[in-house]
Enzyme design. Structure first.
Site, PDB file in Angstrom:
ATOM      1  N   ARG A 230      -1.104  -0.262   5.877  1.00 19.52           N
ATOM      2  CA  ARG A 230      -1.388   0.470   6.955  1.00 19.52           C
ATOM      3  C   ARG A 230      -2.424  -0.005   7.477  1.00 19.52           C
ATOM      4  O   ARG A 230      -3.442  -0.403   6.627  1.00 19.52           O
ATOM      5  CB  ARG A 230      -1.261   1.833   6.881  1.00 19.52           C
ATOM      6  CG  ARG A 230      -0.247   2.860   6.843  1.00 19.52           C
ATOM      7  CD  ARG A 230       0.434   2.825   8.124  1.00 19.52           C
ATOM      8  NE  ARG A 230       1.747   3.642   8.002  1.00 19.52           N
ATOM      9  CZ  ARG A 230       3.070   2.964   7.719  1.00 19.52           C
ATOM     10  NH1 ARG A 230       3.365   1.709   7.472  1.00 19.52           N
ATOM     11  NH2 ARG A 230       4.136   3.786   7.614  1.00 19.52           N
ATOM     12  N   HIS A 278       3.663  -5.891  12.569  1.00 19.77           N
ATOM     13  CA  HIS A 278       4.299  -4.818  11.664  1.00 19.77           C
ATOM     14  C   HIS A 278       6.035  -5.116  11.423  1.00 19.77           C
ATOM     15  O   HIS A 278       6.634  -4.136  11.942  1.00 19.77           O
ATOM     16  CB  HIS A 278       4.121  -3.357  12.339  1.00 19.77           C
ATOM     17  CG  HIS A 278       4.333  -2.023  11.557  1.00 19.77           C
ATOM     18  ND1 HIS A 278       3.664  -0.924  11.671  1.00 19.77           N
ATOM     19  CD2 HIS A 278       5.097  -1.859  10.586  1.00 19.77           C
ATOM     20  CE1 HIS A 278       3.879  -0.414  10.892  1.00 19.77           C
ATOM     21  NE2 HIS A 278       4.785  -0.640  10.015  1.00 19.77           N
TER      22      HIS A 278
HETATM   23  P1  NDP Z   1       5.200   4.802  -2.890  1.00 19.08           P
HETATM   24  O1  NDP Z   1       4.929   6.265  -2.505  1.00 19.08           O
HETATM   25  O2  NDP Z   1       6.617   4.514  -3.763  1.00 19.08           O
HETATM   26  O3  NDP Z   1       4.194   4.228  -3.951  1.00 19.08           O
HETATM   27  C1  NDP Z   1       2.848   4.500  -3.382  1.00 19.08           C
HETATM   28  C2  NDP Z   1       1.836   3.641  -4.753  1.00 19.08           C
HETATM   29  O4  NDP Z   1       0.439   3.931  -4.140  1.00 19.08           O
HETATM   30  C3  NDP Z   1       2.017   4.572  -6.061  1.00 19.08           C
HETATM   31  O5  NDP Z   1       1.804   3.684  -6.925  1.00 19.08           O
HETATM   32  C4  NDP Z   1       0.959   5.602  -6.132  1.00 19.08           C
HETATM   33  O6  NDP Z   1       0.278   5.754  -7.188  1.00 19.08           O
HETATM   34  C5  NDP Z   1      -0.078   4.646  -5.231  1.00 19.08           C
HETATM   35  N1  NDP Z   1      -1.428   5.342  -4.641  1.00 19.08           N
HETATM   36  C6  NDP Z   1      -1.089   6.410  -3.821  1.00 19.08           C
HETATM   37  N2  NDP Z   1      -2.465   6.971  -3.476  1.00 19.08           N
HETATM   38  C7  NDP Z   1      -3.318   6.065  -4.485  1.00 19.08           C
HETATM   39  C8  NDP Z   1      -4.747   6.268  -4.558  1.00 19.08           C
HETATM   40  N3  NDP Z   1      -5.337   7.148  -4.013  1.00 19.08           N
HETATM   41  N4  NDP Z   1      -5.292   5.474  -5.549  1.00 19.08           N
HETATM   42  C9  NDP Z   1      -4.442   4.658  -6.418  1.00 19.08           C
HETATM   43  N5  NDP Z   1      -2.838   4.444  -6.139  1.00 19.08           N
HETATM   44  C10 NDP Z   1      -2.361   5.192  -4.913  1.00 19.08           C
HETATM   45  O7  NDP Z   1       5.124   4.074  -1.504  1.00 19.08           O
HETATM   46  P2  NDP Z   1       6.232   2.588  -1.128  1.00 19.08           P
HETATM   47  O8  NDP Z   1       6.012   1.746  -2.224  1.00 19.08           O
HETATM   48  O9  NDP Z   1       7.454   3.132  -0.719  1.00 19.08           O
HETATM   49  O10 NDP Z   1       5.317   2.206  -0.045  1.00 19.08           O
HETATM   50  C11 NDP Z   1       4.149   2.240   0.246  1.00 19.08           C
HETATM   51  C12 NDP Z   1       3.359   1.957   1.599  1.00 19.08           C
HETATM   52  O11 NDP Z   1       3.984   0.815   2.180  1.00 19.08           O
HETATM   53  C13 NDP Z   1       4.177   3.030   2.528  1.00 19.08           C
HETATM   54  O12 NDP Z   1       3.282   4.111   2.412  1.00 19.08           O
HETATM   55  C14 NDP Z   1       3.867   2.615   4.025  1.00 19.08           C
HETATM   56  O13 NDP Z   1       2.842   2.813   4.541  1.00 19.08           O
HETATM   57  C15 NDP Z   1       4.001   0.784   3.729  1.00 19.08           C
HETATM   58  N6  NDP Z   1       5.077   0.428   4.503  1.00 19.08           N
HETATM   59  C16 NDP Z   1       4.650  -0.523   5.446  1.00 19.08           C
HETATM   60  C17 NDP Z   1       5.918  -1.543   5.827  1.00 19.08           C
HETATM   61  C18 NDP Z   1       5.862  -2.539   7.047  1.00 19.08           C
HETATM   62  O14 NDP Z   1       6.580  -2.942   7.597  1.00 19.08           O
HETATM   63  N7  NDP Z   1       4.441  -2.862   6.974  1.00 19.08           N
HETATM   64  C19 NDP Z   1       7.456  -0.894   5.606  1.00 19.08           C
HETATM   65  C20 NDP Z   1       7.471   0.000   4.586  1.00 19.08           C
HETATM   66  C21 NDP Z   1       6.333   0.694   3.945  1.00 19.08           C
HETATM   67  P3  NDP Z   1       1.325   6.494  -8.375  1.00 19.08           P
HETATM   68  O15 NDP Z   1       2.243   5.454  -8.834  1.00 19.08           O
HETATM   69  O16 NDP Z   1       0.408   6.918  -9.235  1.00 19.08           O
HETATM   70  O17 NDP Z   1       1.871   7.649  -7.730  1.00 19.08           O
HETATM   71  C1  OXD Z   2       7.502   2.121   7.090  1.00 17.87           C
HETATM   72  C2  OXD Z   2       7.074   1.019   8.068  1.00 17.87           C
HETATM   73  O1  OXD Z   2       6.656   2.851   6.582  1.00 17.87           O
HETATM   74  O2  OXD Z   2       8.006   0.800   8.721  1.00 17.87           O
HETATM   75  O3  OXD Z   2       8.677   2.137   6.671  1.00 17.87           O
HETATM   76  O4  OXD Z   2       5.805   1.051   8.101  1.00 17.87           O
END
Ligand code: NDP
Ligand code: OXD
Length: 315
Positions: A230, A278
């Site tokens: 993000r 994006h």
């Molecule tokens: P998940 O919820 O599966 O994973 C999130 C990860 O981040 C976990 O490992 C979590 O830790 C870690 N995390 C969360 N908060 C913290 C923190 N404060 N400190 C350290 N680690 C932290 O998310 P996804 O992998 O499914 O997706 C990740 C992000 O990708 C989405 O939230 C979205 O914003 C972005 N995205 C962007 C897209 C694009 O087109 N650019 C498309 C899809 C997604 P833990 O393992 O301990 O829970």
């Molecule tokens: C998502 C994105 O969060 O597209 O899936 O950014």
């Protein structure tokens, strides 16, 4: 709760093509009625909403709402609404196709920096024939901030290319094949080893502005940053300063605090910045419709929902 005879799904997005999403939802559930915001009809009929960038406060209008489904994997754009109906579960997208696209995007940009392609592009423009030292993939340290659904798949795919990725996450516990650091205490040691840093974190109060001057100072000199999570993770002025001073070698940015990235923004023309609009992983309507409908059926059957957001953690 008053149940009406017609229970409907509301699709509410200010940016996505409603006709495509209507067709995907109707193909998955011909027995359910689909309505498109703002043509909501009787508000009592709305049982579930599928949302992306909805109108803040709007979700309070539906007295029989039982499910809020995010159209994406991230939910920050939903949770920032200060008026969400209390007690209504929120789900997010988890999809193999989406995950695969993200891994492709990360692999593309990691390889580009690893194989020094951005430097060769500059050398070509200067008409310079200058071979650069090339470490092998196991010698190159790639760090993944976030080891969730996306981060773990990226780690596995980079591993298949010979990299030995490091990871950083909130919780403790090992992640297979990834040397993992945890929480605030582990961040400094993790960053010190990351020549290419990839952000795959959710945007929460704890991660807002995490990619700032302190993080850039903790990375090895000349490190690269890839942000496909993000825009709110990045402190833009700090990033530009770190690129201009040479502290960072380059940055690939798919997401921005202001989308679309406004004309004239310094990222557009910065020689060390690669911008994509994006598109790292674009949500596939058919599989999201399938997940949403499955969750509505689970809700009706009193079964646990899939991919429910942990509201306390914020992701
Ligand atoms: P998940 O919820 O599966 O994973 C999130 C990860 O981040 C976990 O490992 C979590 O830790 C870690 N995390 C969360 N908060 C913290 C923190 N404060 N400190 C350290 N680690 C932290 O998310 P996804 O992998 O499914 O997706 C990740 C992000 O990708 C989405 O939230 C979205 O914003 C972005 N995205 C962007 C897209 C694009 O087109 N650019 C498309 C899809 C997604 P833990 O393992 O301990 O829970
Ligand atoms: C998502 C994105 O969060 O597209 O899936 O950014």
């Amino acid at each position: 709760m008053i149940l009406t005879e017609t229970m409907a799904i509301l699709f509410a997005s200010k940016t996505d093509p409603a006709d495509v999403w209507r067709a995907a939802l109707e193909a998955e559930a011909p027995d359910m009625e689909v309505r498109i915001w703002p043509e909501v009809g009787a508000v009592e009929d709305i049982e579930a909403v599928l949302v992306w960038l909805h109108e803040p406060g709007d979700l309070m209008r539906y007295p029989n709402l039982k499910l809020i489904a995010s159209l994406g994997a991230g939910v920050d754009q939903l949770l920032c609404d200060p008026a969400l109906p209390p007690g209504v579960p929120i789900t997010r997208v988890v999809d193999d196709g989406l995950t695969h696209l993200m891994s492709e995007y990360v692999a593309q940009h990691v390889l580009r920096y690893h194989r020094r392609a951005s430097e060769y592009e500059r050398l070509q423009r200067a008409e310079k024939w200058e071979p650069l030292a090339q470490p092998s993939a196991p010698e190159r340290r790639v760090g993944l901030m976030g080891l969730g659904v996306m981060g773990r798949d990226v780690a596995a795919k980079l591993g298949a290319l010979g990299f030995r990725p490091l990871g950083w996450r909130r919780g403790r516990g090992p992640v297979a094949g990834v040397e993992t650091y945890h929480g605030a205490d582990g961040l400094g040691a993790f960053l010190a080893r990351c020549e290419i840093l990839v952000c795959l974190l959710p945007l929460t109060p704890a991660t807002q502005g995490i990619l700032d001057a302190r993080v850039f100072a903790a990375l090895p000199e000349g490190a690269y940053v890839v942000n496909c999570a993000r825009g709110g993770h990045v402190v833009e002025d700090d990033l530009i300063a770190a690129l201009d001073s040479g502290r960072l070698g380059g940055a690939t940015l798919d997401v921005f605090s202001n989308e679309p990235l406004p004309p004239g923004h310094p990222f557009w023309r910065h020689p060390k910045v690669t911008v994509t609009p994006h598109v790292a992983a674009v949500t596939p309507p058919r599989s999201v419709a399938k997940q949403t409908i499955e969750n509505i059926r689970r809700l009706r059957a009193g079964e646990p929902l899939r991919h429910e957001v942990d509201l306390a953690a914020g992701y």
